[in-house]
Design a protein around this motif. Structure first.
Motif, PDB file in Angstrom:
ATOM      1  N   GLY A   1      33.056  38.704  39.994  1.00  0.00           N
ATOM      2  CA  GLY A   1      33.219  39.631  38.891  1.00  0.00           C
ATOM      3  C   GLY A   1      34.648  39.779  38.404  1.00  0.00           C
ATOM      4  O   GLY A   1      35.019  40.822  37.857  1.00  0.00           O
ATOM      5  N   LYS A   2      35.491  38.767  38.596  1.00  0.00           N
ATOM      6  CA  LYS A   2      36.875  38.835  38.134  1.00  0.00           C
ATOM      7  C   LYS A   2      37.330  37.454  37.691  1.00  0.00           C
ATOM      8  O   LYS A   2      36.844  36.427  38.194  1.00  0.00           O
ATOM      9  CB  LYS A   2      37.797  39.372  39.227  1.00  0.00           C
ATOM     10  N   LYS A   3      38.272  37.447  36.770  1.00  0.00           N
ATOM     11  CA  LYS A   3      38.806  36.181  36.268  1.00  0.00           C
ATOM     12  C   LYS A   3      39.901  35.677  37.193  1.00  0.00           C
ATOM     13  O   LYS A   3      40.803  36.420  37.569  1.00  0.00           O
ATOM     14  CB  LYS A   3      39.361  36.375  34.856  1.00  0.00           C
ATOM     15  N   VAL A   4      39.812  34.416  37.575  1.00  0.00           N
ATOM     16  CA  VAL A   4      40.785  33.795  38.469  1.00  0.00           C
ATOM     17  C   VAL A   4      41.395  32.587  37.768  1.00  0.00           C
ATOM     18  O   VAL A   4      40.679  31.713  37.276  1.00  0.00           O
ATOM     19  CB  VAL A   4      40.134  33.357  39.796  1.00  0.00           C
ATOM     20  N   ALA A   5      42.716  32.565  37.705  1.00  0.00           N
ATOM     21  CA  ALA A   5      43.414  31.421  37.103  1.00  0.00           C
ATOM     22  C   ALA A   5      43.585  30.325  38.147  1.00  0.00           C
ATOM     23  O   ALA A   5      43.970  30.589  39.284  1.00  0.00           O
ATOM     24  CB  ALA A   5      44.776  31.861  36.576  1.00  0.00           C
ATOM     25  N   LEU A   6      43.308  29.077  37.753  1.00  0.00           N
ATOM     26  CA  LEU A   6      43.456  27.917  38.638  1.00  0.00           C
ATOM     27  C   LEU A   6      44.547  27.020  38.066  1.00  0.00           C
ATOM     28  O   LEU A   6      44.408  26.500  36.952  1.00  0.00           O
ATOM     29  CB  LEU A   6      42.135  27.145  38.743  1.00  0.00           C
ATOM     30  N   ASN A   7      45.629  26.853  38.813  1.00  0.00           N
ATOM     31  CA  ASN A   7      46.776  26.096  38.309  1.00  0.00           C
ATOM     32  C   ASN A   7      47.288  25.113  39.358  1.00  0.00           C
ATOM     33  O   ASN A   7      47.224  25.376  40.558  1.00  0.00           O
ATOM     34  CB  ASN A   7      47.919  27.047  37.921  1.00  0.00           C
ATOM     35  N   SER A   8      47.809  24.000  38.897  1.00  0.00           N
ATOM     36  CA  SER A   8      48.476  23.041  39.780  1.00  0.00           C
ATOM     37  C   SER A   8      49.906  22.766  39.313  1.00  0.00           C
ATOM     38  O   SER A   8      50.738  22.328  40.097  1.00  0.00           O
ATOM     39  CB  SER A   8      47.694  21.720  39.844  1.00  0.00           C
ATOM     40  N   GLN A   9      50.199  23.032  38.033  1.00  0.00           N
ATOM     41  CA  GLN A   9      51.543  22.845  37.490  1.00  0.00           C
ATOM     42  C   GLN A   9      52.199  24.217  37.351  1.00  0.00           C
ATOM     43  O   GLN A   9      51.871  24.976  36.435  1.00  0.00           O
ATOM     44  CB  GLN A   9      51.480  22.143  36.124  1.00  0.00           C
ATOM     45  N   VAL A  10      53.077  24.563  38.268  1.00  0.00           N
ATOM     46  CA  VAL A  10      53.707  25.883  38.264  1.00  0.00           C
ATOM     47  C   VAL A  10      55.224  25.728  38.386  1.00  0.00           C
ATOM     48  O   VAL A  10      55.736  24.693  38.805  1.00  0.00           O
ATOM     49  CB  VAL A  10      53.178  26.761  39.427  1.00  0.00           C
TER      50      VAL A  10
END
Length: 607
Positions: A335-344
Motif C-alpha cells: 500500500g505504498k509507493k517504492v522507488a527502485l533505482n540503480s543510478q544514484v
C-alpha cells in the motif's frame, strides 16, 4: 511415468502471463517461476545451448509442468512468491532466515520505557528500525542508557519501586520511578533520544551544544557537564556511523560474484543513518544473468513474506530486469509507493558503494572457509590426476611501471586459506627494464635455491601468472636447482581476457588443461593467481614510492602542498591519514566529499 514431451507441451502453452510449476517423476515440486509470456519463458528451458549447469540439472528431472494463467504480470509475481514461500522448491533461490527484524520500542506515557522488540507491533508507542540483527539493537540501547538514561524496566516494576535500582546506581537510568528526575527533564531526554533514533544527529548536537552553553552561563556547571558528556558520547557515535546529515529511508542491495559463488548484501538505512547489513549466499542460481538473479532475490525478499518493513526507496548495484513490475507489486501488497533505482549520486552512491564493499568482503570470507577450500583442493587433485590432495600452492606474479621498481610477489595458499605469514616479495635488480621473464627467473632462484640444500617448505604446485614463456623459465630454474617433485602450472588469460576462460599449461608447453568456468579446481587456481596479482601491485607501489623518496600523498591529482599539509595536520601523521576512511577525509578543511573519495582510492588502489 513416460518421459516428458516438451515439444508437444509447448505447442499447447498459452502466451499469457502466469506462473509455471515443474514437478519430477515422484510428483515433487522442483521449481516455481513466473512469466510475462508463459510460452516464451518455458520454451527457454528446452533450448539446445546456453543453459547453466543448474538449469540443465532441473530440466533433466522434469516429468510434468503445470501452469496458472493470471490477468497481469504483477499478479503472477505475487502468486509466484506465495507459492515459493509455501512449498520451498529446491531449485528456487531460498532465503534461510525468515525471522522478523528487531526494533527499538518507546512506549507512550509521562515516563516512556525504551526496550528491545521483535515480532508484531501490538503495543501503543513508537517503533524505530528495523535493525539488521539483535546486536545492533543492543548496542544502540546501551548507548541510549549511557547518554539519556531512559528507563528499561516494565510498567509493573516501575510502579512498585520505593528506592532506585542498580541501573540508577551505575548511571544508566535517571530513576523516574522515585521522582529523582522531573517529568519535564525526562521528556526532554526522551525527545533527544527520538532525534537520535530518527538520524537527526546534527540537529541534536546543535541543541545539546546550546543547552551546555546556557547552563554554563547560568553557572549550573553540573548540568553543563551532563550536556557535555552527552555531546562527547554522541560525537563518538557520529564518527563511527556512516552519516552525512541527509535524510532518507532506503534498502540497498548489492550482488557480487567470484569464481565459486556469489553474495547478496542488504544495507539498511533509516532516517539517513546506516543501521547495518545482512549477507546472503543463495545456494541455487538458475539464471545466467546476474541482474535477473538479483531481481528474483528482491522479489522473494519483499513479496515472499508480505510483512517486511519496506522503505521509500530500494537501490541496487545492478539494473533490475523488471523494476516497474516489482514497484507495482510492492504498492499492491504494502500500500505504498517504492522507488527502485540503480543510478544514484551523492550520499546514496556512497551507501551503495558500502553495500558493494560489504558484499565483496563477505563473499571473500565465505569462499575462504575451510569447507569451501577443502573441496576446491580435492577438485584440483582430480583435475590434475594427482594421487594425493595438494597441501600447498605457491604463486608468483611480476609488477612494475614501464620497468621501474620491478617487484615479484609470492603468495601461499593451503586447504585452510591464504598463509599470509609466508608471503614474500622480491625487489628485482640487474635486469633489462620490463623483462618479465628475467624478473621471474631471478625471483624463482632466490625463492627456491634453499630447497636444493633441504631447507624451506616445498610447494606441491607452483602457479605462474603468465603463459608458455613463464613456464619455460620456471622449468629451466628447477632443472638447474635439481628440484623435480614440484608440479608447474602456468595461467594465461584467454582471448577474451575474462575470468573463467583462462588457458592452463601443465609442466610442458604442449600439455593444456581444459577446465569448465564453474570448476572448483579452476576457482582455486584463479584465487591464488588473483591474490598474487594484488600483492605484487601493492609491493611495487611501496617500492616505487620509497625509490622516489616521496610519499603517496605527493602524487595525488589535485592535492597541493597546502591541502597535503592540512590532511597531515588533521590526522597527525601519514599512517593515521592512510588509515582514514572517505568520510573522515571529508572532514578535513578544504577537502570535499568528491575529493576525499579520489584521495582514498589513490591511497588504496587495491580496493
Amino acid at each position: 511415468m513416460p518421459e516428458f514431451d516438451a515439444k508437444a507441451f509447448l505447442k499447447t502453452l498459452s502466451s499469457h502471463p502466469g506462473v509455471y510449476r515443474m514437478y519430477d517423476s515422484a510428483d515433487a515440486l522442483l521449481y516455481v517461476g513466473k512469466a510475462k509470456n508463459l510460452k516464451n519463458r518455458v520454451s527457454s528451458y528446452f533450448r539446445s545451448t546456453g543453459l547453466s549447469l543448474k538449469t540443465k540439472a532441473l530440466v533433466e528431472q522434469i516429468a510434468r509442468i503445470e501452469f496458472t494463467i493470471t490477468s497481469s504480470e504483477i499478479e503472477a509475481l505475487l502468486l509466484e512468491q506465495t507459492q515459493i514461500k509455501r512449498h520451498r522448491p529446491p531449485f528456487n533461490i531460498l532465503m534461510r532466515d525468515d525471522k522478523s527484524y528487531p526494533y527499538i520500542f518507546l512506549s507512550a506515557g509521562d515516563y516512556p520505557q525504551i526496550e528491545y522488540s521483535r515480532g508484531k507491533k501490538r503495543k501503543s508507542g513508537q517503533y524505530f528500525g528495523p535493525y539488521p540483527n539483535a546486536n545492533a539493537v543492543k548496542e544502540t540501547l546501551n548507548l541510549l542508557q549511557k547518554v539519556f538514561r531512559l528507563r528499561q524496566c516494565d510498567d509493573n516494576f516501575f510502579s512498585h519501586r520505593s528506592r532506585p535500582c542498580l541501573q540508577h546506581q551505575i548511571e544508566r537510568c535517571s530513576a523516574p520511578c522515585v521522582d529523582l528526575v522531573s517529568k519535564q527533564v525526562y521528556q526532554d531526554d526522551v525527545e533527544r533520544a527520538v532525534l537520535f533514533l530518527k538520524g537527526r544527529s546534527v540537529e541534536l548536537l546543535a541543541e545539546l551544544q546550546e543547552k551546555m552553553d546556557q547552563a554554563a552561563e547560568k553557572l549550573d556547571f553540573e548540568l553543563a557537564a551532563r550536556f557535555r558528556d552527552q555531546l562527547i558520547q554522541l560525537r563518538k557515535v557520529q564518527e563511527q556511523q556512516y552519516v552525512y546529515g541527509e535524510q532518507g529511508d532506503a534498502d540497498l542491495f548489492a550482488l557480487v560474484s567470484r569464481p565459486g559463488g556469489f553474495a547478496i548484501s542488504v544495507l539498511f538505512v533509516r532516517a539517513g543513518r546506516v543501521l547495518g547489513s545482512r549477507h546472503y549466499f543463495p545456494s541455487d542460481l538458475l539464471s545466467d544473468n546476474e541482474a535477473d538473479t538479483l531481481q528474483n532475490f528482491i522479489n522473494q525478499f519483499y513479496l515472499g513474506s508480505g510483512t517486511r518493513e519496506v522503505p521509500a526507496e530500494v537501490i541496487t548495484n545492478l539494473t533490475l530486469v523488471e523494476p516497474d513490475t516489482l514497484a507495482e507489486a510492492l504498492k499492491e501488497l504494502y500500500g505504498k509507493k517504492v522507488a527502485l533505482n540503480s543510478q544514484v549520486r551523492s550520499h546514496r552512491s556512497r551507501w551503495l558503494q558500502m553495500a558493494v564493499t560489504n558484499a565483496e568482503q563477505s563473499l571473500i570470507s565465505h569462499l575462504a572457509r575451510k569447507g569451501t577450500m577443502d573441496s576446491r583442493f580435492k577438485a584440483l587433485r582430480e583435475a590434475l590426476g594427482l594421487e594425493e590432495r595438494p597441501e600447498r600452492l605457491e604463486c608468483f606474479d611480476i609488477s612494475h611501471s614501464s620497468g621501474e621498481a620491478t617487484v615479484a610477489s609470492c603468495v601461499v595458499l593451503g586447504p585452510d586459506g591464504p598463509i599470509k605469514s609466508e608471503y614474500r616479495k622480491f625487489n628485482i635488480e640487474g635486469i633489462t627494464a620490463g623483462d618479465d621473464y628475467a624478473a621471474m627467473r631471478q625471483a624463482l632462484i632466490r625463492r627456491y635455491k634453499r630447497l636444493a640444500s633441504g631447507e624451506g617448505k616445498k610447494p606441491d604446485i607452483l602457479v605462474l601468472d603468465g603463459g608458455k614463456g613463464q613456464l619455460k623459465q620456471a622449468r629451466a630454474v628447477f632443472n638447474e636447482l635439481a628440484i623435480t617433485d614440484v608440479i608447474l602450472l602456468a595461467v594465461s588469460k584467454g582471448t577474451t581476457r575474462k575470468q573463467g576462460f583462462e588457458t592452463l599449461y601443465l609442466e610442458t608447453n604442449d600439455q593444456i588443461i581444459d577446465l569448465d568456468s564453474d570448476s572448483k579446481a579452476l576457482h582455486v587456481i584463479e584465487q591464488v593467481r588473483d591474490e598474487a596479482h594484488r600483492f605484487a601491485i601493492v609491493s611495487h607501489r611501496q617500492r616505487r614510492d620509497n625509490t622516489r623518496r616521496t610519499s603517496r600523498f605527493e602524487s595525488i591529482p589535485g592535492i597541493g602542498p597546502k591541502r597535503r599539509q592540512a590532511i597531515l595536520r588533521h590526522f597527525g601523521g601519514q599512517k593515521e591519514a592512510l588509515d582514514a576512511s572517505i568520510q573522515e577525509l571529508a572532514k578535513v578543511p578544504g577537502i570535499s566529499a568528491a575529493l576525499a573519495e579520489q584521495i582514498y582510492f589513490h591511497l588504496h588502489p587495491e580496493q
